[in-house]
Design a protein around this motif. Structure first.
Motif, PDB file in Angstrom:
ATOM      1  N   THR A 254       0.827  -1.209   0.000  1.00  0.00           N
ATOM      2  CA  THR A 254       0.000   0.000   0.000  1.00  0.00           C
ATOM      3  C   THR A 254       0.860   1.256   0.000  1.00  0.00           C
ATOM      4  O   THR A 254       0.590   2.215  -0.721  1.00  0.00           O
ATOM      5  CB  THR A 254      -0.924  -0.006   1.230  1.00  0.00           C
ATOM      6  OG1 THR A 254      -1.778  -1.159   1.170  1.00  0.00           O
ATOM      7  CG2 THR A 254      -1.772   1.247   1.271  1.00  0.00           C
ATOM      8  N   LEU A 255       1.936   1.257   0.826  1.00  0.00           N
ATOM      9  CA  LEU A 255       2.835   2.417   0.869  1.00  0.00           C
ATOM     10  C   LEU A 255       3.515   2.631  -0.476  1.00  0.00           C
ATOM     11  O   LEU A 255       3.732   3.769  -0.903  1.00  0.00           O
ATOM     12  CB  LEU A 255       3.884   2.223   1.962  1.00  0.00           C
ATOM     13  CG  LEU A 255       3.363   2.227   3.399  1.00  0.00           C
ATOM     14  CD1 LEU A 255       4.481   1.922   4.372  1.00  0.00           C
ATOM     15  CD2 LEU A 255       2.710   3.562   3.742  1.00  0.00           C
ATOM     16  N   THR A 256       3.842   1.533  -1.150  1.00  0.00           N
ATOM     17  CA  THR A 256       4.452   1.651  -2.471  1.00  0.00           C
ATOM     18  C   THR A 256       3.474   2.260  -3.469  1.00  0.00           C
ATOM     19  O   THR A 256       3.836   3.111  -4.287  1.00  0.00           O
ATOM     20  CB  THR A 256       4.908   0.269  -2.967  1.00  0.00           C
ATOM     21  OG1 THR A 256       5.850  -0.279  -2.030  1.00  0.00           O
ATOM     22  CG2 THR A 256       5.590   0.371  -4.333  1.00  0.00           C
ATOM     23  N   ALA A 257       2.215   1.825  -3.396  1.00  0.00           N
ATOM     24  CA  ALA A 257       1.201   2.377  -4.307  1.00  0.00           C
ATOM     25  C   ALA A 257       1.000   3.870  -4.064  1.00  0.00           C
ATOM     26  O   ALA A 257       0.743   4.632  -4.996  1.00  0.00           O
ATOM     27  CB  ALA A 257      -0.118   1.632  -4.140  1.00  0.00           C
ATOM     28  N   LEU A 258       1.134   4.299  -2.803  1.00  0.00           N
ATOM     29  CA  LEU A 258       0.987   5.720  -2.473  1.00  0.00           C
ATOM     30  C   LEU A 258       2.258   6.513  -2.726  1.00  0.00           C
ATOM     31  O   LEU A 258       2.282   7.724  -2.509  1.00  0.00           O
ATOM     32  CB  LEU A 258       0.586   5.870  -0.997  1.00  0.00           C
ATOM     33  CG  LEU A 258      -0.802   5.354  -0.611  1.00  0.00           C
ATOM     34  CD1 LEU A 258      -1.005   5.455   0.885  1.00  0.00           C
ATOM     35  CD2 LEU A 258      -1.892   6.127  -1.343  1.00  0.00           C
TER      36      LEU A 258
END
Length: 744
Positions: free
Chosen positions: A582-586
Motif C-alpha cells: 500500500t505504501l508503495t502504491a501511495l
C-alpha cells in the motif's frame, strides 16, 4: 673417526635427505626447461595478446555503453518535450496538429546518424496509439503490420506498461513490414531499447538501434569473432562466421578472460545496459610452438632423458623402505618398535600405538557422522553401528533471544555446552544413546529403549527443562519427541516426524516438550476476504483505530485457538507485506521502516504473543502516519474533493458533480484521485459514509433507517451491502458487538 662415520651414515639414511635430493633433481630440470621455453615465447606472446585485446574490448564496450547512455538521455529529454506532454495530457482525445509536430520531432532525432536509430516510437496506453517517424496508428496495426516481430508481438509491448523497469536493452530481432498477408518486407535487425518515466506510467518510448551499423562503428578489432550476451549469459548478438566456435563459456567476474579449446574469450560488462561483451581471439601461442628452434628441442630431449633416469632412481630408493613399512605393519607389535635404516621410519614405528589410541577416540565421532548421514539420506562409506531395537529421536531446537553478529561465538559455545549436557544426561540413563549437533541450533539424540520406558524419558526431559530454564533470558529450547521406530531404514522418517512436531510449538519463550501424544493439531487461520478488504480500505484511508482493531482482534482469536508460532509469524508477515504494498502504491518513502527481509527478521525476534502484537501495533502506527502524511501533502484537487465529500457526504454526490466544481473531466479526476490517494473515488466516499454511520450507530436511540439516510444512502439494501463490505458485519451486528464490548 668411527663416531663421525656413524653420524654421516645416519644423515645419509635420513628420509628427508633422500626425498629432498631426488625432488631437487626433478625440480631443477623442470625449472630450467620452463625458464628457457615458456619464458622465451609463451609469456611474451600471451601477455601482448591479453593486453591488446583487453584494451580493445574495453574501447568497444565504452562505445556501445555511451551509445546506450546517449539514447537513454535523448529519450528522457523527449519526455519533457512540449508536444509529447500535450499528447499525453489530452488522454483519449487525439490532437492531430500536436501529433504531427511530435512525429516531426521524432524524425529529427532519427535523422541523427550518430544515434544509429532505425526507428523511435511513442506508445500511449490510452487511446492505444503509437507514433513513429512516419505514422500515427493504433498499437495493433503498428506492431502487427508496420513493425512486426515474432519475438516481440503486441502482447509484449502491452505488458511493458506493468513492467517496473525504467531502462532496458532487449535482444535484437528481425522486424518486418507486412502490408498484406504473407507479404513480408524486411526492416532489418534492431536492438529494442525501452525507456520509461516513473511519473508518466500511461506511455513510454522505445528506440530501435541498427545493430549492424553499431557493430561496424564500434568494433575496432581485426577479428570478427564478437558476441553480446545479456546479464544471464544468453547470447543476444554474434558477428562470428567461425563454425568451430560454440557458445562462449560462462562469464567469470573475477577474470578478464577465459581460455577454452584454442581460443581466448575476453569479457567486459557494460555499466549502463548490464550487457556482457565478448571478443574471441585464436591462441597464437599454439601456432608459435611449431617455430621452436633446434636448441629448445635438443634441450627437451636431454631433459627428458635425465628426468627418466632420476625418476627411476628415486622410485627404487623410495619403494624399498615403503615395502618394509607395509611388512612391519602386518607384523605389528606395539611393544617392539619397527627397526629400519631410515631414522624417520623408526620414529614412525614408535608412534603407531599413539595413532591407534587416537583412532579409537575418533571412532565415536565417525559414528555420529554415520548417524547424521543416514538421517539426512547422504550416501557415504561410513559404517553405522546400529542397534536393532526400538528407539526414539529427540530434537532439541535452540532459539536465541539476542540475534547479532557479536552473539555468534557465544551461541556456538552455548550450543556445544548444551550438546555435551544432553549427551551426558542421556548416556547416564541410556548408555547406548547417540547425541550429535546436526545444525548450529539443532541437536539430535537417539535413545534406544522399550516403549514401557517412555515415562522415564519424559521425566528425564522435564529434569533437563529445569536446567535449560536457568538460561531462559538468553535462550529457550523446543524438545520434540518422535514415535517409536526399530529399523535403521526408518531414521529419516523418525527425524521428519520429530522435525514436524518441533514446528508445533506455541508462541512463548518457555521451554516446551512436544510429542506425538500431546501435540496440538495444526490450526490454520487466515483473514477472510471481507476482513482483507476492510483492512486494505482502512489502511489506504489512514484510519488508525479501525486498522489496529482488525489486526488486534484477529491476533486475539489466534491466541485463543492456540495456533503455532509459525502461524503467528506468517500472519505478521502477510500484514507487513500488504502494508508495504500500500505504501508503495501511495509512493510514500518508507525506507526508514526497513525492507521486507529486515522486517521479517524483526518478526522472528518476537518470542511471545505480547511482543508480536506490540511490534505490529508499532509498525502499523508508523505506516499509518506515513499514509496520513502523504494524504496531507498540499494538493488542491484532492484536498478540495476530500473537503467537499466531508461536508456533503449525506447528499447525492457523484464523480461528475465534484469534477464540474473543479472544472475538470470526471475521467481525469478519477485517475488523479486514485494516483494521489491510492483508493478509488467511489470507495473513498463509501468508506467515509460508513465511518460516519458507525459514529451515529453508537449514539443512544439512533435508528438504523435514520442513520442510513443521514449517511447518504436512500436505499436500505445498498446501505447494508456497503456496511458489510467495509466493516465485515451488518449494521445491527456492529451495534451488538459495540454494546457487548462496552459491557465487558
Amino acid at each position: 673417526m668411527l663416531l663421525s662415520n656413524l653420524k654421516l651414515r645416519a644423515t645419509a639414511n635420513s628420509l628427508f635427505i633422500r626425498l629432498f635430493a631426488s625432488f631437487l633433481i626433478v625440480v631443477v630440470i623442470l625449472v630450467s626447461f620452463n625458464y628457457f621455453s615458456l619464458t622465451f615465447s609463451k609469456n611474451k606472446v600471451r601477455d601482448e595478446i591479453i593486453n591488446y585485446n583487453t584494451s580493445n574490448l574495453k574501447s568497444t564496450t565504452d562505445n556501445y555503453e555511451k551509445e546506450f547512455e546517449l539514447i537513454k538521455n535523448q529519450l528522457l529529454n523527449l519526455y519533457f518535450n512540449e508536444n509529447v506532454q500535450l499528447m499525453y495530457f489530452n488522454g483519449s482525445t487525439i490532437n492531430y496538429e500536436i501529433a504531427a509536430k511530435t512525429m516531426q520531432d521524432i524524425r529529427q532525432i532519427t535523422m541523427n546518424s550518430l544515434l544509429y536509430l532505425d526507428n523511435l516510437i511513442l506508445y500511449y496506453r490510452k487511446p492505444s496509439l503509437v507514433l513513429d517517424k512516419n505514422s500515427m496508428t493504433s498499437d495493433r496495426t503498428f506492431f502487427n503490420k508496420f513493425y512486426s516481430s515474432k519475438e516481440y508481438p503486441l502482447a509484449f509491448w502491452q505488458a511493458q506498461f506493468q513492467n517496473s523497469t525504467n531502462f532496458r536493452v532487449y535482444a535484437p530481432s528481425n522486424f518486418y513490414d507486412i502490408p498484406f498477408k504473407n507479404d513480408y518486407n524486411s526492416l532489418g535487425q534492431a536492438f529494442p531499447v525501452l525507456v520509461k518515466n516513473n511519473w508518466s506510467q500511461d506511455f513510454y518510448m522505445a528506440a530501435f538501434l541498427d545493430m549492424q551499423k553499431m557493430f561496424r562503428a564500434f568494433h575496432l578489432s581485426i577479428n570478427d569473432n564478437f558476441f553480446i550476451l545479456d546479464a544471464d549469459g544468453k547470447q543476444l548478438f554474434t558477428s562470428s562466421t567461425d563454425e568451430k566456435l560454440g557458445a562462449p563459456p560462462t562469464y567469470d567476474y573475477s577474470k578478464v578472460y577465459t581460455k577454452k579449446d584454442n581460443y581466448y574469450y575476453f569479457y567486459c560488462k557494460g555499466a549502463v545496459s548490464g550487457l556482457i561483451y565478448v571478443n574471441v581471439i585464436p591462441d597464437a601461442f599454439i601456432a608459435s610452438q611449431v617455430k621452436l628452434n633446434v636448441s629448445l628441442i635438443s634441450l627437451l630431449i636431454v631433459t627428458l632423458g635425465i628426468s627418466i633416469m632420476a625418476s627411476l632412481l628415486f622410485s627404487f630408493g623410495f619403494n624399498q623402505p615403503i615395502r618394509r613399512m607395509v611388512a612391519s605393519f602386518k607384523q605389528y607389535n606395539p611393544l617392539i618398535p619397527v627397526q629400519s635404516r631410515i631414522n624417520e621410519f623408526n620414529q614412525l614405528g614408535s608412534q603407531i600405538k599413539l595413532i591407534h589410541e587416537d583412532l579409537s577416540r575418533k571412532n565415536s565421532q565417525l559414528q555420529s557422522f554415520a548417524y547424521m548421514s543416514s538421517v539426512k539420506k547422504i550416501r557415504s562409506n561410513l559404517e553405522m553401528d546400529f542397534i536393532d531395537r526400538p528407539y526414539v529421536i529427540v530434537i532439541f531446537e535452540l532459539t536465541y533471544k539476542k540475534r547479532s553478529q557479536d552473539q555468534t561465538r557465544v551461541e556456538q559455545n552455548w550450543s556445544y555446552n548444551k550438546k555435551e549436557l544432553i549427551d551426558f544426561e542421556f548416556k547416564k540413563q541410556y548408555p547406548e544413546s547417540v547425541t550429535f549437533q546436526i545444525e548450529s541450533t539443532r541437536i539430535l539424540s537417539f535413545a534406544f529403549m522399550e516403549e514401557t520406558d517412555y515415562p522415564a524419558l519424559k521425566d528425564l526431559l522435564f529434569q533437563m527443562k529445569q536446567i535449560f530454564d536457568l538460561n531462559k533470558e538468553e535462550v529457550y529450547v523446543t524438545m520434540a519427541v518422535s514415535s517409536f521406530y526399530s529399523s535403521a531404514a526408518q531414521m529419516t522418517e523418525a527425524y521428519d516426524e520429530a522435525l514436524h512436531l518441533s514446528k508445533r510449538r506455541c508462541l512463548n519463550d518457555e521451554t516446551q516438550i512436544i510429542d506425538c501424544y500431546q501435540a496440538l493439531d495444526l490450526v490454520t487461520m487466515f483473514l477472510t476476504q471481507q476482513q482483507e478488504h476492510e483492512f486494505a480500505i482502512n489502511l489506504q484511508a489512514g484510519n488508525e483505530t479501525e486498522t489496529l482493531q482488525i489486526v488486534n482482534r484477529f491476533l486475539a482469536q489466534m491466541n485463543k485457538r492456540a495456533v503455532t508460532s509459525l502461524q503467528f509469524y506468517h500472519f505478521a508477515d502477510e500484514i507487513i507485506h500488504k502494508t508495504l504494498k500500500t505504501l508503495t502504491a501511495l509512493q510514500a518513502d518508507y525506507t526508514h521502516l526497513g525492507d521486507q527481509a529486515r522486517l521479517r527478521e524483526q518478526i522472528i525476534d518476537c518470542h511471545t504473543y505480547e511482543q508480536l502484537a506490540s511490534y505490529l501495533v508499532e509498525f502499523l502506527t508508523s505506516a499509518l502516519e506515513l499514509v496520513k502524511r502523504k494524504k496531507e501533502e498540499s494538493d488542491p484537487i484532492t484536498a478540495f474533493a476530500m473537503e467537499y465529500l466531508e461536508n456533503n457526504y449525506s447528499g447525492d454526490i457523484t464523480l461528475e458533480l465534484v469534477a464540474d466544481k473543479l472544472n475538470i473531466s470526471s475521467g481525469y479526476l478519477s485517475t488523479y484521485f486514485k494516483d494521489k490517494t491510492g483508493i478509488n473515488f467511489i470507495d473513498y466516499l463509501n468508506n467515509l459514509r460508513i465511518r460516519k454511520a458507525k459514529e451515529m450507530l453508537l449514539q443512544p436511540g439512533s435508528r438504523i433507517q435514520d442513520v442510513a439516510r443521514k449517511a447518504g444512502y436512500q436505499n436500505m439494501n445498498s446501505f447494508n451491502r456497503m456496511f458489510k463490505k467495509f466493516s465485515g458485519v451488518t449494521p445491527s451486528e456492529f451495534r451488538k458487538q459495540a454494546v457487548s464490548f462496552h459491557i465487558s
